[in-house]
Design a protein around this motif. Structure first.
Motif, PDB file in Angstrom:
ATOM      1  N   SER A 144      30.343  35.415  40.929  1.00 38.10           N
ATOM      2  CA  SER A 144      29.986  36.754  41.421  1.00 38.10           C
ATOM      3  C   SER A 144      28.998  37.412  40.461  1.00 38.10           C
ATOM      4  CB  SER A 144      31.243  37.615  41.541  1.00 38.10           C
ATOM      5  OG  SER A 144      31.913  37.652  40.286  1.00 38.10           O
ATOM      6  N   TYR A 175      34.408  43.817  43.451  1.00 33.56           N
ATOM      7  CA  TYR A 175      33.764  42.573  43.912  1.00 33.56           C
ATOM      8  C   TYR A 175      33.348  41.654  42.752  1.00 33.56           C
ATOM      9  CZ  TYR A 175      33.847  44.354  48.619  1.00 33.56           C
ATOM     10  OH  TYR A 175      34.283  44.814  49.837  1.00 33.56           O
ATOM     11  N   PRO A 208      34.422  36.032  42.716  1.00 30.12           N
ATOM     12  CA  PRO A 208      33.847  35.428  43.927  1.00 30.12           C
ATOM     13  C   PRO A 208      34.847  35.254  45.063  1.00 30.12           C
ATOM     14  CG  PRO A 208      34.141  33.757  42.244  1.00 30.12           C
ATOM     15  CD  PRO A 208      34.456  35.074  41.601  1.00 30.12           C
TER      16      PRO A 208
END
Lengths: 225, 83
Positions: free
Chosen positions: A109, A135, A138
């Motif tokens: 991510s 977020y 991942p």
């Protein structure tokens, strides 16, 4: 036919995996294009992936406001799953815990990690945003797909430099053979500073499938070309 | 009021990281939570911080949050009444 080896108490046991699984469908999103087994859509892409994802979302004609809150990686995977599963009615076919999900990428991510890091670099402007840092893993993208499509089976996210289709084919077949799962979503979704790729395969059981759709690394690779 | 509503929409896009939305995508009187923009409790925290940081308004009674943050319009009304 793929081989499997299990190690137990220092002893190895190898054999041939029972492969009755097929790649029943797939979807791919690349710059300017969305492709599935049945359809191919062209979308204008002018170096603005945010706009590109938004156009793909609008083309689906779905009402899912949470889409706008996702980071780019999750948006990409979410849209790939939408195109793959939109007419499948997965929850009617399988119990939620009978569908597994295996994903991988090479950048984890990192794109969002950098964004989060930039928001906490300066002590005088230290504003960590929950909307961003949620977020910074991942596997959140699998959570987004799970919520949307009611999938509660095993899920695993691998960070690998390349999409090793032979490894993943063996992994998925073994998973389906050895556990209660009856179907698996196998995906690769990567996003980093405007560069992206995404593919998702639906793997299911079938006794009557053409050879070229059997779940093998070669067949996965061929569909990617 | 129109200017405040436009500014609020821009700030909401910024603090909630709705980077692929435009202010035209936010309806002034539509619910911000659940339906509408589909915001959740984490977003509510961001909006509380936004009110304090940008408008100097501290929301002491969390029960009022539901009405204050119902829509962009109710947020703008609350700011106008309390500034």
């Amino acid at each position: 036919m793929p081989l499997f080896c299990l190690k137990r108490n220092g002893k190895s046991k190898c054999g041939i995996m029972d492969n009755k699984y097929i790649i029943s469908d797939y979807s791919i999103i690349g710059k300017g294009v969305v492709k599935t087994d049945r359809e191919r859509f062209e979308f204008p892409y002018e170096d603005d992936d945010g706009k590109f994802f938004k156009n793909i979302y609008k083309r689906l004609e779905i009402d899912y406001p949470k889409f706008y809150k996702m980071d780019r990686l999750s948006k990409l995977a979410f849209l790939t799953a939408e195109y793959l599963l939109k007419d499948k009615n997965l929850p009617e076919k399988y119990a939620p815990d009978e569908v597994a999900m295996i994903f991988s990428n090479s950048n984890s991510s990192l794109d969002t990690d950098i964004k989060h890091n930039n928001s906490i670099l300066r002590k005088d402007k230290y504003f960590p945003k929950p909307a961003v840092f949620v977020y910074t893993l991942p596997n959140i993208l699998m959570g987004e797909i799970s919520i949307r499509h009611i999938i509660r089976g095993e899920n695993t996210f691998f960070i690998t430099e390349k999409f090793d289709t032979v490894f993943f084919a063996d992994y998925v077949i073994n998973l389906l053979n050895k556990t209660k799962h009856k179907a698996c979503l196998l995906g690769r979704a990567d996003y980093m500073e405007g560069e992206f790729e995404s593919v998702l395969f639906l793997i299911e059981q079938s006794n009557n499938a053409p050879k070229e759709r059997l779940m093998t690394g070669d067949n996965l690779m061929r569909l990617l070309d | 009021m129109e200017d405040l509503i436009k500014k609020l929409k821009e700030e909401i896009l910024e603090v909630l990281n709705l980077e692929d939305m435009d202010i035209e995508d936010i309806e002034t009187e539509a619910p911000l939570f659940n339906e509408g923009l589909g915001l959740d409790s984490i977003d509510a925290l961001e909006l509380i911080v936004l009110m304090e940081r940008e408008y100097g308004i501290k929301i002491d009674d969390p029960k009022k949050g539901k009405d204050i943050f119902y829509s962009v319009k109710t947020m703008a009304d609350f700011i106008t009444e309390n500034q």
